[in-house]
Scaffold this motif. Sequence first.
Motif, mmCIF file in Angstrom:
data_model
loop_
_atom_site.group_PDB
_atom_site.id
_atom_site.type_symbol
_atom_site.label_atom_id
_atom_site.label_comp_id
_atom_site.label_asym_id
_atom_site.label_seq_id
_atom_site.Cartn_x
_atom_site.Cartn_y
_atom_site.Cartn_z
ATOM 1 N N ASP A 125 0.834 -1.201 0.000
ATOM 2 C CA ASP A 125 0.000 0.000 0.000
ATOM 3 C C ASP A 125 0.874 1.259 0.000
ATOM 4 O O ASP A 125 0.608 2.208 -0.732
ATOM 5 N N LEU A 126 1.926 1.261 0.816
ATOM 6 C CA LEU A 126 2.810 2.432 0.877
ATOM 7 C C LEU A 126 3.499 2.663 -0.461
ATOM 8 O O LEU A 126 3.556 3.780 -0.953
ATOM 9 N N LYS A 127 4.009 1.593 -1.057
ATOM 10 C CA LYS A 127 4.750 1.724 -2.313
ATOM 11 C C LYS A 127 3.835 2.097 -3.481
ATOM 12 O O LYS A 127 4.202 2.902 -4.326
ATOM 13 N N LYS A 136 6.344 17.103 2.208
ATOM 14 C CA LYS A 136 7.716 16.596 2.262
ATOM 15 C C LYS A 136 7.926 15.781 3.547
ATOM 16 O O LYS A 136 8.583 14.748 3.528
ATOM 17 N N ASP A 137 7.344 16.235 4.670
ATOM 18 C CA ASP A 137 7.429 15.490 5.933
ATOM 19 C C ASP A 137 6.754 14.131 5.788
ATOM 20 O O ASP A 137 7.280 13.108 6.216
ATOM 21 N N GLU A 138 5.568 14.155 5.176
ATOM 22 C CA GLU A 138 4.820 12.914 4.981
ATOM 23 C C GLU A 138 5.619 11.949 4.099
ATOM 24 O O GLU A 138 5.690 10.758 4.369
ATOM 25 N N GLN A 139 6.256 12.507 3.053
ATOM 26 C CA GLN A 139 7.068 11.688 2.164
ATOM 27 C C GLN A 139 8.219 11.044 2.941
ATOM 28 O O GLN A 139 8.499 9.861 2.778
ATOM 29 N N ARG A 140 8.853 11.810 3.809
ATOM 30 C CA ARG A 140 9.946 11.284 4.640
ATOM 31 C C ARG A 140 9.445 10.148 5.530
ATOM 32 O O ARG A 140 10.091 9.118 5.647
ATOM 33 N N ASP A 141 8.277 10.350 6.147
ATOM 34 C CA ASP A 141 7.690 9.320 7.018
ATOM 35 C C ASP A 141 7.386 8.046 6.245
ATOM 36 O O ASP A 141 7.645 6.942 6.718
ATOM 37 N N ILE A 180 8.675 2.447 4.872
ATOM 38 C CA ILE A 180 8.974 1.449 3.838
ATOM 39 C C ILE A 180 10.289 0.751 4.176
ATOM 40 O O ILE A 180 10.384 -0.470 4.141
ATOM 41 N N GLU A 181 11.282 1.551 4.539
ATOM 42 C CA GLU A 181 12.592 1.007 4.889
ATOM 43 C C GLU A 181 12.483 0.071 6.094
ATOM 44 O O GLU A 181 13.048 -1.011 6.116
ATOM 45 N N GLU A 182 11.719 0.512 7.106
ATOM 46 C CA GLU A 182 11.525 -0.283 8.323
ATOM 47 C C GLU A 182 10.838 -1.615 7.994
ATOM 48 O O GLU A 182 11.269 -2.676 8.451
ATOM 49 N N LEU A 183 9.781 -1.559 7.183
ATOM 50 C CA LEU A 183 9.055 -2.778 6.812
ATOM 51 C C LEU A 183 9.931 -3.724 6.005
ATOM 52 O O LEU A 183 9.902 -4.931 6.215
ATOM 53 N N GLU A 184 10.724 -3.166 5.080
ATOM 54 C CA GLU A 184 11.600 -4.017 4.276
ATOM 55 C C GLU A 184 12.624 -4.721 5.150
ATOM 56 O O GLU A 184 12.944 -5.880 4.932
ATOM 57 N N LYS A 185 13.099 -4.010 6.172
ATOM 58 C CA LYS A 185 14.073 -4.604 7.097
ATOM 59 C C LYS A 185 13.409 -5.729 7.910
ATOM 60 O O LYS A 185 13.978 -6.800 8.079
ATOM 61 N N ILE A 186 12.193 -5.491 8.401
ATOM 62 C CA ILE A 186 11.451 -6.507 9.166
ATOM 63 C C ILE A 186 11.250 -7.751 8.298
ATOM 64 O O ILE A 186 11.511 -8.870 8.736
#
Length: 162
Positions: free
Chosen positions: A24-26, A56-61, A66-72
């Motif tokens: 969903d995020l991607k 821009k803040d929302e994009q950063r979040d 996404i990075e956190e989920l990919e790591k999990i």
Amino acid sequence: MKMEEKKNILTYEGLKKYEDELQDLKVNKRQEVAQKIKEAREQGDLSENAEYDAAKDEQRDIEARIEELEKILKNAEVIVEEEVDLDTINIGCRVKVLDVEYNEECDYKIVGSTEANSLKGKISNESPVGKALIGAKVGDTVSVETQAGVFQYKVLEIQRSN
């Protein structure tokens, strides 16, 4: 020597939830925020543009999540709940215990730390209660040391969580 990354122990349900959120995020959220940024840019001066900053803040979040989920997911170890041994408590099973002091029955699902959610009765194998219960059998009484004192739980039932 590189420190080995901790495995994220997930139930199948947890794995599915994280995969869906990542998708969903991607697919959706990235598009939405890109559109917001584009619209904010079209308003001209970016130095005083609150919409642009918020987007821009929302994009950063979104990118951080996404990075956190990919790591999990990269370090995920999925527990096949059908194969969980029901003789002793382990990750992926549901337990019914009796709080000895309050004579109250509690139901818990033992999960890996990434999936823990005490409001839904999902406790981590790394939490004090989870740690104490792992390996216990029906009829055992375990003691759990917490900041509020020592609690005793008698194991009443071990079952599949699904």
